[in-house]
Scaffold this motif. Structure first.
Motif, PDB file in Angstrom:
ATOM      1  N   LYS A 298      44.408  30.744  44.039  1.00 23.84           N
ATOM      2  CA  LYS A 298      43.286  30.631  43.108  1.00 23.84           C
ATOM      3  C   LYS A 298      43.167  31.835  42.192  1.00 23.84           C
ATOM      4  N   TYR A 299      43.859  32.894  42.520  1.00 22.94           N
ATOM      5  CA  TYR A 299      43.822  34.076  41.658  1.00 22.94           C
ATOM      6  C   TYR A 299      45.218  34.658  41.498  1.00 22.94           C
ATOM      7  N   LEU A 300      45.377  35.389  40.427  1.00 21.09           N
ATOM      8  CA  LEU A 300      46.646  36.000  40.082  1.00 21.09           C
ATOM      9  C   LEU A 300      46.482  37.505  40.188  1.00 21.09           C
ATOM     10  N   SER A 301      47.341  38.139  40.938  1.00 25.66           N
ATOM     11  CA  SER A 301      47.320  39.588  41.076  1.00 25.66           C
ATOM     12  C   SER A 301      48.594  40.110  40.425  1.00 25.66           C
TER      13      SER A 301
ATOM     14  N   PHE B 257      51.935  44.498  32.323  1.00 23.95           N
ATOM     15  CA  PHE B 257      53.286  44.460  31.742  1.00 23.95           C
ATOM     16  C   PHE B 257      54.071  43.242  32.231  1.00 23.95           C
ATOM     17  N   GLU B 258      53.783  42.746  33.437  1.00 25.97           N
ATOM     18  CA  GLU B 258      54.489  41.560  33.943  1.00 25.97           C
ATOM     19  C   GLU B 258      54.122  40.324  33.130  1.00 25.97           C
TER      20      GLU B 258
ATOM     21  N   TYR C 209      38.568  38.025  34.623  1.00 27.75           N
ATOM     22  CA  TYR C 209      39.488  39.151  34.630  1.00 27.75           C
ATOM     23  C   TYR C 209      38.827  40.345  35.290  1.00 27.75           C
ATOM     24  N   GLU C 210      39.479  40.867  36.318  1.00 31.20           N
ATOM     25  CA  GLU C 210      39.002  42.053  37.026  1.00 31.20           C
ATOM     26  C   GLU C 210      40.076  43.139  36.915  1.00 31.20           C
ATOM     27  N   PRO C 211      39.933  44.035  35.914  1.00 34.26           N
ATOM     28  CA  PRO C 211      40.932  45.097  35.768  1.00 34.26           C
ATOM     29  C   PRO C 211      40.857  46.077  36.925  1.00 34.26           C
ATOM     30  N   SER C 212      41.996  46.625  37.303  1.00 36.42           N
ATOM     31  CA  SER C 212      42.008  47.563  38.426  1.00 36.42           C
ATOM     32  C   SER C 212      41.809  49.003  37.971  1.00 36.42           C
TER      33      SER C 212
ATOM     34  N   ASN D 140      48.846  51.867  40.119  1.00 37.43           N
ATOM     35  CA  ASN D 140      49.577  51.314  41.262  1.00 37.43           C
ATOM     36  C   ASN D 140      48.901  50.081  41.865  1.00 37.43           C
ATOM     37  N   ARG D 141      47.860  49.582  41.228  1.00 42.18           N
ATOM     38  CA  ARG D 141      47.167  48.390  41.731  1.00 42.18           C
ATOM     39  C   ARG D 141      47.054  47.358  40.611  1.00 42.18           C
ATOM     40  N   PRO D 142      47.538  46.134  40.845  1.00 42.11           N
ATOM     41  CA  PRO D 142      47.485  45.120  39.789  1.00 42.11           C
ATOM     42  C   PRO D 142      46.060  44.630  39.537  1.00 42.11           C
TER      43      PRO D 142
END
Length: 96
Positions: free
Chosen positions: A41-44, A48-49, A77-80, A84-86
Motif C-alpha cells: 500500500k505504500y512505496l518506500s 533518485f530511484e 508523500y512523507e519525505p524522510s 540514508n532513509r527513503p
C-alpha cells in the motif's frame, strides 16, 4: 490494489485540474506502477530511484512535482529528510 480504478479516477480528476502538468502525470504513473510491482500500500523509495523511472534528471523538478501532487491530494508523500532513509509514498484512500 486496483491499479485501473486508481488510474481512471486520476485521469477523471485531472481532466478538470489545470494545475496538473505532464511531469505530474509521469510521476503519478511511475508511482502507481511501482506500487503495483511491490504489491504494497505504500512505496518506500529514494527520490533518485523514481527519477530514473520517470526520466527526470533535475531533483528540483522532481521534488516540486511530488510536493504538488501531495498538496493537490493525488498522493500521500512523507519525505524522510535523511539521506540514508527513503521517503514514503502512498495513494489516498478512495472516497467512492
Amino acid at each position: 490494489m486496483d491499479t485501473a480504478s486508481h488510474l481512471d479516477r486520476f485521469f477523471k480528476d485531472i481532466s478538470v485540474d489545470a494545475r496538473v502538468t505532464v511531469t505530474h502525470i509521469s510521476i503519478y504513473a511511475a508511482i502507481l506502477q511501482s506500487l503495483r510491482k511491490c504489491g504494497t500500500k505504500y512505496l518506500s523509495m529514494f527520490g533518485f530511484e523514481l527519477m530514473q523511472v520517470v526520466k527526470i534528471s533535475s531533483g528540483k523538478t522532481y521534488y516540486k512535482a511530488v510536493r504538488e501532487l501531495n498538496e493537490f491530494g493525488y498522493i500521500c508523500y512523507e519525505p524522510s529528510f535523511k539521506k540514508n532513509r527513503p521517503s514514503r509514498i502512498s495513494l489516498p484512500e478512495s472516497s467512492d
